[in-house]
Structures are given as structure tokens and as C-alpha cells.
Design a protein around this motif. Structure first.
Motif, PDB file in Angstrom:
ATOM      1  N   ARG A  20      62.475  29.540   4.892  1.00 42.59           N
ATOM      2  CA  ARG A  20      62.951  30.624   4.028  1.00 42.59           C
ATOM      3  C   ARG A  20      63.343  31.838   4.871  1.00 42.59           C
ATOM      4  NH1 ARG A  20      58.493  32.420   1.398  1.00 42.59           N
ATOM      5  NH2 ARG A  20      58.324  30.389   0.417  1.00 42.59           N
ATOM      6  N   GLU A  21      62.512  32.167   5.849  1.00 45.48           N
ATOM      7  CA  GLU A  21      62.763  33.339   6.689  1.00 45.48           C
ATOM      8  C   GLU A  21      64.091  33.213   7.443  1.00 45.48           C
ATOM      9  OE1 GLU A  21      59.757  36.071   9.255  1.00 45.48           O
ATOM     10  OE2 GLU A  21      59.712  33.925   9.678  1.00 45.48           O
ATOM     11  N   VAL A  22      64.334  32.058   8.046  1.00 42.10           N
ATOM     12  CA  VAL A  22      65.578  31.839   8.786  1.00 42.10           C
ATOM     13  C   VAL A  22      66.776  31.893   7.843  1.00 42.10           C
ATOM     14  CG1 VAL A  22      66.902  30.125  10.075  1.00 42.10           C
ATOM     15  CG2 VAL A  22      64.539  30.580  10.701  1.00 42.10           C
ATOM     16  N   GLY A  27      73.215  33.939  14.702  1.00 43.67           N
ATOM     17  CA  GLY A  27      72.186  33.026  15.182  1.00 43.67           C
ATOM     18  C   GLY A  27      71.345  33.629  16.297  1.00 43.67           C
ATOM     19  N   PRO A  28      71.975  34.216  17.338  1.00 49.43           N
ATOM     20  CA  PRO A  28      71.179  34.839  18.395  1.00 49.43           C
ATOM     21  C   PRO A  28      70.318  36.008  17.893  1.00 49.43           C
ATOM     22  CG  PRO A  28      73.394  34.435  19.183  1.00 49.43           C
ATOM     23  CD  PRO A  28      73.397  34.134  17.712  1.00 49.43           C
ATOM     24  N   GLU A  29      70.807  36.749  16.915  1.00 51.54           N
ATOM     25  CA  GLU A  29      70.016  37.846  16.363  1.00 51.54           C
ATOM     26  C   GLU A  29      68.793  37.326  15.622  1.00 51.54           C
ATOM     27  OE1 GLU A  29      73.344  41.337  15.587  1.00 51.54           O
ATOM     28  OE2 GLU A  29      73.157  39.725  14.104  1.00 51.54           O
ATOM     29  N   VAL A  30      68.968  36.247  14.849  1.00 50.33           N
ATOM     30  CA  VAL A  30      67.835  35.646  14.144  1.00 50.33           C
ATOM     31  C   VAL A  30      66.816  35.129  15.163  1.00 50.33           C
ATOM     32  CG1 VAL A  30      67.103  33.783  12.589  1.00 50.33           C
ATOM     33  CG2 VAL A  30      69.193  35.058  12.101  1.00 50.33           C
ATOM     34  N   LEU A  85      62.941  36.525  15.394  1.00 49.31           N
ATOM     35  CA  LEU A  85      61.800  35.655  15.107  1.00 49.31           C
ATOM     36  C   LEU A  85      61.120  35.117  16.370  1.00 49.31           C
ATOM     37  CD1 LEU A  85      63.292  33.619  12.124  1.00 49.31           C
ATOM     38  CD2 LEU A  85      61.801  35.622  12.045  1.00 49.31           C
ATOM     39  N   GLY A  86      61.695  35.393  17.524  1.00 47.97           N
ATOM     40  CA  GLY A  86      61.114  34.891  18.765  1.00 47.97           C
ATOM     41  C   GLY A  86      61.260  33.387  18.917  1.00 47.97           C
ATOM     42  N   LEU A  87      62.378  32.849  18.439  1.00 51.42           N
ATOM     43  CA  LEU A  87      62.650  31.415  18.509  1.00 51.42           C
ATOM     44  C   LEU A  87      63.825  31.145  19.427  1.00 51.42           C
ATOM     45  CD1 LEU A  87      62.576  30.648  14.667  1.00 51.42           C
ATOM     46  CD2 LEU A  87      60.775  30.123  16.313  1.00 51.42           C
ATOM     47  N   SER A  88      63.987  29.891  19.801  1.00 48.38           N
ATOM     48  CA  SER A  88      65.187  29.504  20.529  1.00 48.38           C
ATOM     49  C   SER A  88      66.331  29.381  19.525  1.00 48.38           C
ATOM     50  CB  SER A  88      64.975  28.172  21.247  1.00 48.38           C
ATOM     51  OG  SER A  88      64.869  27.127  20.294  1.00 48.38           O
ATOM     52  N   LEU A  89      67.553  29.478  20.014  1.00 48.19           N
ATOM     53  CA  LEU A  89      68.718  29.337  19.147  1.00 48.19           C
ATOM     54  C   LEU A  89      68.747  27.947  18.512  1.00 48.19           C
ATOM     55  CD1 LEU A  89      71.240  30.634  17.990  1.00 48.19           C
ATOM     56  CD2 LEU A  89      72.470  29.908  20.028  1.00 48.19           C
ATOM     57  N   ALA A 123      66.151  26.101  17.681  1.00 49.51           N
ATOM     58  CA  ALA A 123      65.167  26.070  16.595  1.00 49.51           C
ATOM     59  C   ALA A 123      65.720  26.757  15.357  1.00 49.51           C
ATOM     60  CB  ALA A 123      63.864  26.732  17.043  1.00 49.51           C
ATOM     61  N   VAL A 124      66.436  27.865  15.545  1.00 53.49           N
ATOM     62  CA  VAL A 124      67.037  28.569  14.412  1.00 53.49           C
ATOM     63  C   VAL A 124      68.052  27.668  13.713  1.00 53.49           C
ATOM     64  CG1 VAL A 124      68.578  30.469  13.765  1.00 53.49           C
ATOM     65  CG2 VAL A 124      66.635  30.891  15.284  1.00 53.49           C
ATOM     66  N   LYS A 125      68.917  27.020  14.496  1.00 51.34           N
ATOM     67  CA  LYS A 125      69.937  26.141  13.911  1.00 51.34           C
ATOM     68  C   LYS A 125      69.300  24.989  13.152  1.00 51.34           C
ATOM     69  CE  LYS A 125      73.567  27.061  17.298  1.00 51.34           C
ATOM     70  NZ  LYS A 125      74.392  26.462  18.361  1.00 51.34           N
ATOM     71  N   SER A 126      68.262  24.410  13.716  1.00 51.99           N
ATOM     72  CA  SER A 126      67.577  23.281  13.081  1.00 51.99           C
ATOM     73  C   SER A 126      66.941  23.713  11.768  1.00 51.99           C
ATOM     74  CB  SER A 126      66.512  22.722  14.030  1.00 51.99           C
ATOM     75  OG  SER A 126      65.776  21.715  13.399  1.00 51.99           O
ATOM     76  N   ARG A 127      66.217  24.819  11.781  1.00 54.08           N
ATOM     77  CA  ARG A 127      65.558  25.306  10.556  1.00 54.08           C
ATOM     78  C   ARG A 127      66.593  25.695   9.499  1.00 54.08           C
ATOM     79  NH1 ARG A 127      60.456  29.062  12.501  1.00 54.08           N
ATOM     80  NH2 ARG A 127      59.432  27.444  13.737  1.00 54.08           N
ATOM     81  N   LEU A 128      67.674  26.313   9.931  1.00 49.63           N
ATOM     82  CA  LEU A 128      68.711  26.719   8.983  1.00 49.63           C
ATOM     83  C   LEU A 128      69.347  25.505   8.329  1.00 49.63           C
ATOM     84  CD1 LEU A 128      70.334  29.047   7.764  1.00 49.63           C
ATOM     85  CD2 LEU A 128      71.883  28.873   9.703  1.00 49.63           C
ATOM     86  N   HIS A 129      69.632  24.483   9.115  1.00 49.57           N
ATOM     87  CA  HIS A 129      70.222  23.263   8.571  1.00 49.57           C
ATOM     88  C   HIS A 129      69.284  22.627   7.544  1.00 49.57           C
ATOM     89  CE1 HIS A 129      72.465  19.535   8.366  1.00 49.57           C
ATOM     90  NE2 HIS A 129      71.348  18.878   8.603  1.00 49.57           N
ATOM     91  N   ARG A 130      68.013  22.520   7.880  1.00 51.47           N
ATOM     92  CA  ARG A 130      67.036  21.911   6.959  1.00 51.47           C
ATOM     93  C   ARG A 130      66.865  22.753   5.704  1.00 51.47           C
ATOM     94  NH1 ARG A 130      62.945  20.463  11.783  1.00 51.47           N
ATOM     95  NH2 ARG A 130      63.988  18.567  12.489  1.00 51.47           N
ATOM     96  N   ALA A 131      66.823  24.071   5.854  1.00 50.02           N
ATOM     97  CA  ALA A 131      66.660  24.953   4.697  1.00 50.02           C
ATOM     98  C   ALA A 131      67.846  24.831   3.752  1.00 50.02           C
ATOM     99  CB  ALA A 131      66.493  26.404   5.161  1.00 50.02           C
TER     100      ALA A 131
END
Length: 191
Positions: free
Chosen positions: A128-130, A141-144, A148-152, A154-162
Motif C-alpha cells: 500500500r505504501e509503495v 521510482g528513485p524517490e520512492v 522508504l530505504g528500499l532498492s529500486l 524492490a520498489v518496482k516489484s512491490r508496485l507491480h504486485r500491488a
């Protein structure tokens, strides 16, 4: 650093203006490529490159050794990218925007809004946060990732799943069938 740059760096350190001009010209493409990968936007990348070139012009004489030239120059770009990223506001709350600044979006039907809120609430907090930072607050993506202190990745993966979970929930709610939209995903026929 390209070994061919070593004599130019040495001559520029010694105060040769032609060597400095040639060094500035030769360094720009590499710095631009690096900045585009390191900065959040194209404008920030251009600003970082210009600052690095300006620092090179002003401070080449203070460089201790030719071997540290490349590291020094790329570190300037990297620091500037981070400075620019921190300087950007993460988001501005909607109640702080002036009325004329609110974008005019088509009103969503009440059923869809309810289904969308339920779908977002059903997401686990990391997803939800991503999704909210990327799609609602429109961070890059880099700002997110920085927020959140994540790799880019990880952000892409979570965003796709969300997004996939929200899509499945909306299709499963039957909202689309009520308005003549695309048919809800039907379960596969038994084998």
C-alpha cells in the motif's frame, strides 16, 4: 578515467586554459550518462553536471593527484544528485494547495470509489505504501526508493504486485460488469 585524459588533467592542473577547455568537453558525455542514472529527473541530472563542470573549472588546481580525478568528479555529481533529491518536497498535502491548483479530474462513480478504497485497504502495508507514494503522490521510482530505504528493484516489484492485487480486487467486485465495462476475470473452466 580514460588514460588519454591524464596529460590533459596534468596540464589543466598546471593552469593551461586550452587543456581545461578540452577536459571539460571530453568529460561531459560520461558525466551526463552517470547523472541520468543517479538523479531523479533529467533537469536534476543537467544541474548536477553543470555544477561538476563548474567545480572542475574552479578547483582543478587543488586536485592532489591525477589518479583521483575521475573519483573526485563523479563524487561531485553524485553528491549534487542527492542534494537535489533531498531538496524536492516529498509531497504537498492537498489541503495546502490553492483552489486553482487542484487538477480537474473526472468524478469517479461512488461504487468505484468504494471498491477502490476497499482494494487499497486490503493491501498489506508495504504494498500500500509503495502504491500510494508512486501512483497517488506521483513520486518517481528513485524517490520512492529513497523515501522508504528500499532498492529500486524492490520498489518496482512491490508496485507491480500491488497494482495486480488492486486490479484483481476491482475486477472481482463486479463493478465493471455494472457499467458495461470489460468482463470480470472468470475462473478457468474445470479440467
Amino acid at each position: 578515467m580514460n588514460p588519454a585524459h591524464a596529460p590533459l588533467v596534468e596540464a589543466a592542473r598546471a593552469g593551461n586554459p586550452q587543456a581545461l577547455d578540452e577536459l571539460l568537453r571530453r568529460c561531459q558525455p560520461d558525466l551526463r550518462r552517470f547523472a541520468r542514472r543517479s538523479c531523479a529527473s533529467t533537469e536534476d541530472a543537467e544541474d548536477a553536471v553543470q555544477l561538476a563542470l563548474w567545480q572542475l573549472h574552479r578547483r582543478i588546481g587543488t586536485l592532489r593527484t591525477v589518479a583521483t580525478f575521475t573519483t573526485w568528479l563523479f563524487r561531485i555529481v553524485e553528491r549534487e544528485c542527492w542534494r537535489l533529491l533531498r531538496g524536492h518536497p516529498r509531497h504537498v498535502p492537498l489541503d495546502e494547495l490553492a483552489a486553482q491548483d487542484h487538477p480537474e479530474a473526472p468524478a469517479l462513480p461512488l461504487d468505484l470509489r468504494r471498491d477502490l478504497v476497499r482494494a487499497l485497504q486490503a493491501l498489506s502495508p508495504p504494498y500500500r505504501e509503495v502504491l500510494l507514494l508512486r501512483d497517488v503522490h506521483e513520486l518517481s521510482g528513485p524517490e520512492v526508493a529513497a523515501e522508504l530505504g528500499l532498492s529500486l528493484e524492490a520498489v518496482k516489484s512491490r508496485l507491480h504486485r500491488a497494482r495486480a492485487q488492486v486490479r484483481e480486487r476491482l475486477l472481482g467486485s463486479g463493478y465493471w460488469l455494472k457499467d458495461g465495462g470489460p468482463e470480470a476475470a472468470a475462473p478457468p473452466p474445470p479440467a
